[in-house]
Structures are given as structure tokens and as C-alpha cells.
Scaffold this motif. Structure first.
Motif, PDB file in Angstrom:
ATOM      1  N   HIS A 118      12.010  -3.108   2.280  1.00  0.00           N
ATOM      2  CA  HIS A 118      10.679  -2.508   2.384  1.00  0.00           C
ATOM      3  C   HIS A 118       9.909  -3.203   3.504  1.00  0.00           C
ATOM      4  O   HIS A 118      10.377  -4.202   4.073  1.00  0.00           O
ATOM      5  N   LYS A 119       8.724  -2.680   3.803  1.00  0.00           N
ATOM      6  CA  LYS A 119       7.874  -3.228   4.867  1.00  0.00           C
ATOM      7  C   LYS A 119       6.566  -3.792   4.321  1.00  0.00           C
ATOM      8  O   LYS A 119       5.623  -4.015   5.089  1.00  0.00           O
ATOM      9  N   LEU A 120       6.501  -4.032   3.032  1.00  0.00           N
ATOM     10  CA  LEU A 120       5.287  -4.566   2.426  1.00  0.00           C
ATOM     11  C   LEU A 120       5.162  -6.052   2.754  1.00  0.00           C
ATOM     12  O   LEU A 120       6.109  -6.817   2.587  1.00  0.00           O
ATOM     13  N   THR A 121       3.975  -6.454   3.201  1.00  0.00           N
ATOM     14  CA  THR A 121       3.704  -7.835   3.561  1.00  0.00           C
ATOM     15  C   THR A 121       2.343  -8.250   2.994  1.00  0.00           C
ATOM     16  O   THR A 121       1.530  -7.391   2.633  1.00  0.00           O
ATOM     17  N   PRO A 122       2.070  -9.551   2.895  1.00  0.00           N
ATOM     18  CA  PRO A 122       0.746  -9.996   2.449  1.00  0.00           C
ATOM     19  C   PRO A 122      -0.370  -9.390   3.303  1.00  0.00           C
ATOM     20  O   PRO A 122      -0.212  -9.179   4.499  1.00  0.00           O
ATOM     21  N   HIS A 123      -1.484  -9.089   2.635  1.00  0.00           N
ATOM     22  CA  HIS A 123      -2.680  -8.478   3.217  1.00  0.00           C
ATOM     23  C   HIS A 123      -2.534  -6.975   3.427  1.00  0.00           C
ATOM     24  O   HIS A 123      -3.449  -6.348   3.981  1.00  0.00           O
ATOM     25  N   ASP A 124      -1.418  -6.383   3.007  1.00  0.00           N
ATOM     26  CA  ASP A 124      -1.312  -4.928   3.038  1.00  0.00           C
ATOM     27  C   ASP A 124      -2.215  -4.317   1.974  1.00  0.00           C
ATOM     28  O   ASP A 124      -2.256  -4.798   0.840  1.00  0.00           O
ATOM     29  N   VAL A 125      -2.925  -3.267   2.336  1.00  0.00           N
ATOM     30  CA  VAL A 125      -3.692  -2.490   1.354  1.00  0.00           C
ATOM     31  C   VAL A 125      -2.734  -1.515   0.686  1.00  0.00           C
ATOM     32  O   VAL A 125      -2.069  -0.730   1.365  1.00  0.00           O
ATOM     33  N   VAL A 126      -2.649  -1.565  -0.633  1.00  0.00           N
ATOM     34  CA  VAL A 126      -1.689  -0.747  -1.371  1.00  0.00           C
ATOM     35  C   VAL A 126      -2.375  -0.101  -2.566  1.00  0.00           C
ATOM     36  O   VAL A 126      -3.485  -0.480  -2.965  1.00  0.00           O
ATOM     37  N   CYS A 127      -1.696   0.878  -3.134  1.00  0.00           N
ATOM     38  CA  CYS A 127      -2.140   1.479  -4.386  1.00  0.00           C
ATOM     39  C   CYS A 127      -0.944   1.586  -5.321  1.00  0.00           C
ATOM     40  O   CYS A 127       0.205   1.619  -4.876  1.00  0.00           O
ATOM     41  N   VAL A 128      -1.231   1.639  -6.611  1.00  0.00           N
ATOM     42  CA  VAL A 128      -0.199   1.731  -7.645  1.00  0.00           C
ATOM     43  C   VAL A 128      -0.337   3.082  -8.335  1.00  0.00           C
ATOM     44  O   VAL A 128      -1.426   3.454  -8.791  1.00  0.00           O
ATOM     45  N   ARG A 129       0.779   3.807  -8.394  1.00  0.00           N
ATOM     46  CA  ARG A 129       0.812   5.127  -9.023  1.00  0.00           C
ATOM     47  C   ARG A 129       2.014   5.193  -9.961  1.00  0.00           C
ATOM     48  O   ARG A 129       2.928   4.356  -9.872  1.00  0.00           O
ATOM     49  N   PRO A 130       2.046   6.205 -10.844  1.00  0.00           N
ATOM     50  CA  PRO A 130       3.273   6.443 -11.604  1.00  0.00           C
ATOM     51  C   PRO A 130       4.445   6.691 -10.659  1.00  0.00           C
ATOM     52  O   PRO A 130       4.275   7.283  -9.596  1.00  0.00           O
ATOM     53  N   SER A 131       5.621   6.234 -11.043  1.00  0.00           N
ATOM     54  CA  SER A 131       6.768   6.305 -10.137  1.00  0.00           C
ATOM     55  C   SER A 131       7.128   7.736  -9.771  1.00  0.00           C
ATOM     56  O   SER A 131       7.578   8.003  -8.650  1.00  0.00           O
ATOM     57  N   LYS A 132       6.933   8.669 -10.690  1.00  0.00           N
ATOM     58  CA  LYS A 132       7.212  10.077 -10.422  1.00  0.00           C
ATOM     59  C   LYS A 132       5.904  10.811 -10.165  1.00  0.00           C
ATOM     60  O   LYS A 132       4.868  10.485 -10.712  1.00  0.00           O
ATOM     61  N   GLY A 133       5.998  11.847  -9.321  1.00  0.00           N
ATOM     62  CA  GLY A 133       4.820  12.638  -8.998  1.00  0.00           C
ATOM     63  C   GLY A 133       4.412  12.441  -7.550  1.00  0.00           C
ATOM     64  O   GLY A 133       4.886  11.539  -6.857  1.00  0.00           O
ATOM     65  N   ASP A 134       3.501  13.316  -7.092  1.00  0.00           N
ATOM     66  CA  ASP A 134       3.062  13.235  -5.707  1.00  0.00           C
ATOM     67  C   ASP A 134       1.937  12.204  -5.564  1.00  0.00           C
ATOM     68  O   ASP A 134       1.575  11.522  -6.515  1.00  0.00           O
ATOM     69  N   SER A 135       1.384  12.137  -4.348  1.00  0.00           N
ATOM     70  CA  SER A 135       0.359  11.131  -4.049  1.00  0.00           C
ATOM     71  C   SER A 135      -1.053  11.686  -4.132  1.00  0.00           C
ATOM     72  O   SER A 135      -1.989  11.065  -3.619  1.00  0.00           O
ATOM     73  N   SER A 136      -1.217  12.852  -4.751  1.00  0.00           N
ATOM     74  CA  SER A 136      -2.556  13.405  -4.917  1.00  0.00           C
ATOM     75  C   SER A 136      -3.224  12.780  -6.142  1.00  0.00           C
ATOM     76  O   SER A 136      -2.566  12.290  -7.048  1.00  0.00           O
ATOM     77  N   GLY A 137      -4.531  12.818  -6.147  1.00  0.00           N
ATOM     78  CA  GLY A 137      -5.262  12.263  -7.279  1.00  0.00           C
ATOM     79  C   GLY A 137      -5.500  10.765  -7.121  1.00  0.00           C
ATOM     80  O   GLY A 137      -4.989  10.104  -6.218  1.00  0.00           O
ATOM     81  N   GLU A 138      -6.304  10.242  -8.036  1.00  0.00           N
ATOM     82  CA  GLU A 138      -6.651   8.826  -7.990  1.00  0.00           C
ATOM     83  C   GLU A 138      -5.480   7.967  -8.441  1.00  0.00           C
ATOM     84  O   GLU A 138      -4.784   8.301  -9.404  1.00  0.00           O
ATOM     85  N   PRO A 139      -5.240   6.835  -7.775  1.00  0.00           N
ATOM     86  CA  PRO A 139      -4.179   5.924  -8.223  1.00  0.00           C
ATOM     87  C   PRO A 139      -4.597   5.172  -9.477  1.00  0.00           C
ATOM     88  O   PRO A 139      -5.779   5.168  -9.866  1.00  0.00           O
ATOM     89  N   LEU A 140      -3.623   4.544 -10.126  1.00  0.00           N
ATOM     90  CA  LEU A 140      -3.935   3.730 -11.305  1.00  0.00           C
ATOM     91  C   LEU A 140      -4.785   2.528 -10.929  1.00  0.00           C
ATOM     92  O   LEU A 140      -5.693   2.134 -11.663  1.00  0.00           O
ATOM     93  N   CYS A 141      -4.495   1.927  -9.796  1.00  0.00           N
ATOM     94  CA  CYS A 141      -5.311   0.842  -9.259  1.00  0.00           C
ATOM     95  C   CYS A 141      -4.925   0.650  -7.802  1.00  0.00           C
ATOM     96  O   CYS A 141      -3.906   1.155  -7.342  1.00  0.00           O
ATOM     97  N   SER A 142      -5.737  -0.065  -7.073  1.00  0.00           N
ATOM     98  CA  SER A 142      -5.461  -0.360  -5.669  1.00  0.00           C
ATOM     99  C   SER A 142      -5.938  -1.768  -5.362  1.00  0.00           C
ATOM    100  O   SER A 142      -6.803  -2.309  -6.041  1.00  0.00           O
ATOM    101  N   GLY A 143      -5.355  -2.351  -4.329  1.00  0.00           N
ATOM    102  CA  GLY A 143      -5.722  -3.706  -3.972  1.00  0.00           C
ATOM    103  C   GLY A 143      -4.994  -4.157  -2.721  1.00  0.00           C
ATOM    104  O   GLY A 143      -4.591  -3.343  -1.891  1.00  0.00           O
ATOM    105  N   VAL A 144      -4.818  -5.468  -2.608  1.00  0.00           N
ATOM    106  CA  VAL A 144      -4.198  -6.084  -1.433  1.00  0.00           C
ATOM    107  C   VAL A 144      -3.016  -6.919  -1.893  1.00  0.00           C
ATOM    108  O   VAL A 144      -3.096  -7.633  -2.912  1.00  0.00           O
ATOM    109  N   VAL A 145      -1.907  -6.826  -1.152  1.00  0.00           N
ATOM    110  CA  VAL A 145      -0.730  -7.619  -1.492  1.00  0.00           C
ATOM    111  C   VAL A 145      -1.070  -9.101  -1.361  1.00  0.00           C
ATOM    112  O   VAL A 145      -1.517  -9.565  -0.296  1.00  0.00           O
ATOM    113  N   TYR A 146      -0.888  -9.838  -2.438  1.00  0.00           N
ATOM    114  CA  TYR A 146      -1.195 -11.266  -2.463  1.00  0.00           C
ATOM    115  C   TYR A 146       0.029 -12.112  -2.120  1.00  0.00           C
ATOM    116  O   TYR A 146      -0.055 -13.077  -1.369  1.00  0.00           O
TER     117      TYR A 146
END
Length: 208
Positions: A118-146
Motif C-alpha cells: 500500500h501507499k499509506l504513510t504517516p500524516h496521510d488523511v484517511v477515512c474508515v468505511r465498511p469493507s464492502k460498498g462504495d465510497s458514497s455517504g459519510e465514513p464511519l470516522c476519519s483522521g490522520v495516519v499516526y
């Protein structure tokens, strides 16, 4: 036969030839005067910080638009997402943040398996969603890779749900490294002005 031209006539002709050049130069627009901008350094820092935040949000919105038109499996192949994760820990962090630790849900033993490429690194802005489904709608939570480990990823979020159940996925939206560096540079500029006694805002009074 060549006619002899007197020196006085040659001088007059030269003066006449140079006259249009003077007129063309006088008709050109004058150079604009450079003057001090009517804004204090404090206002400049505040407005620039606001513009940087707008740029960061625009980058996040652009990434969300790209992910909405992409299947989760495709996003993972491109390194922009990780699928099939589960939350293994929720704990308090610095500055009121909540640290969410995610690892692969499927494992063949007690130890967590390594994450796929993967290409995820510290300080990346990310969101957490259910593993299945599209990317529409609000995510479960969002934050920054620590922190990124071989077997898991830790995310610092502001508002974490009480529980993150089921299979989850992470989507990469942006990276805050460049944004933070610019903000820190602005802060140094503001502090330098305060330490210098506000000389940039008009100064004067040096003779007293």
C-alpha cells in the motif's frame, strides 16, 4: 554623382530621425509604482493560513471524487486503500485524539499477518468505511495516519464511534506533510515579527 551633404544638414537629419523614437518611448505606459501593501503581517499570516486550509480541503474533496468512481478492489491495487481490516484497539491519545488500530481481519494464527502492499504513510488523511460498498455517504470516522507497522495501521481521529465492528477498509484522501510544513513556516514568520518588535508594520521611532 553623389551630392555632398554638409555637417549641419546631417545633424538636422539625425535629429529628425531620432524624434519618432522619443515619441514612442513617451507614449509607453509608465512603470507601476511599488509600495508597501496595506496589510499587517499578522493579517497576512491569518489569511494565508485560511487559504492553505481551503487548499487542503479541496485536495481531500478531489480524492473523494476519485474514490467514488473506483471500486474498492481497484483502489487497493493502486495503493489508495486497504480492505478486510478490523479494529483491534481504541485508546486515548494526545490532544484529545482517539487512536484507532486496524489489522487484517483474516488470520491463520494468533499473530496478525502482514498488510498487503500500500501507499499509506504517516500524516496521510484517511477515512474508515465498511469493507464492502462504495465510497458514497459519510465514513464511519476519519483522521490522520499516526503510525504504520508491518501488520497494522494506527489512525488518530477526533470523533471515534463507540465501536468499529465488522470488516473495515481505509481510504487515503491526502497527505498533510506539505500542509503542516507551510503552516509551521507561517508560524515562524509571525514569531519572527513579534520578536523583532513589529518592525515590519511601520517601525519608525528609531531615533528616539
Amino acid at each position: 554623382a553623389f551630392k555632398r551633404v554638409s555637417s549641419s544638414a546631417a545633424g538636422a537629419a539625425a535629429a529628425g530621425a531620432s524624434r519618432p523614437h522619443k515619441e514612442s518611448s513617451s507614449s509607453a505606459l509608465p512603470a507601476p509604482k511599488v509600495s508597501m501593501a496595506d496589510i499587517s503581517l499578522e493579517d497576512f499570516v491569518t489569511k494565508t493560513r485560511r487559504l492553505l486550509e481551503m487548499e487542503r480541503l479541496a485536495e481531500v474533496e478531489q480524492s473523494e471524487g476519485i474514490l467514488r468512481g473506483m471500486k474498492p478492489e481497484t483502489a487497493q491495487r493502486k495503493g489508495r486503500a486497504l480492505l478486510g481490516l478490523r479494529c483491534v484497539d481504541l485508546r486515548g491519545g494526545l490532544l484529545g485524539k482517539t487512536i484507532v488500530t486496524l489489522e487484517l481481519a483474516k488470520r491463520q494464527g494468533p499473530d496478525a499477518p502482514p498488510l498487503p502492499p500500500h501507499k499509506l504513510t504517516p500524516h496521510d488523511v484517511v477515512c474508515v468505511r465498511p469493507s464492502k460498498g462504495d465510497s458514497s455517504g459519510e465514513p464511519l470516522c476519519s483522521g490522520v495516519v499516526y503510525r504504520v507497522r508491518d501488520t497494522g495501521i494506527e489512525i488518530a481521529v477526533d470523533d471515534a464511534p463507540d465501536a468499529l465492528d465488522g470488516a473495515l477498509r481505509i481510504e487515503r484522501l491526502a497527505n498533510e506533510t506539505s500542509h503542516q510544513r507551510l503552516v509551521q513556516a507561517l508560524e515562524r514568520v509571525g514569531k519572527a515579527d513579534s520578536f523583532g518588535g513589529g518592525s515590519g508594520s511601520g517601525g519608525g521611532g528609531g531615533g528616539k
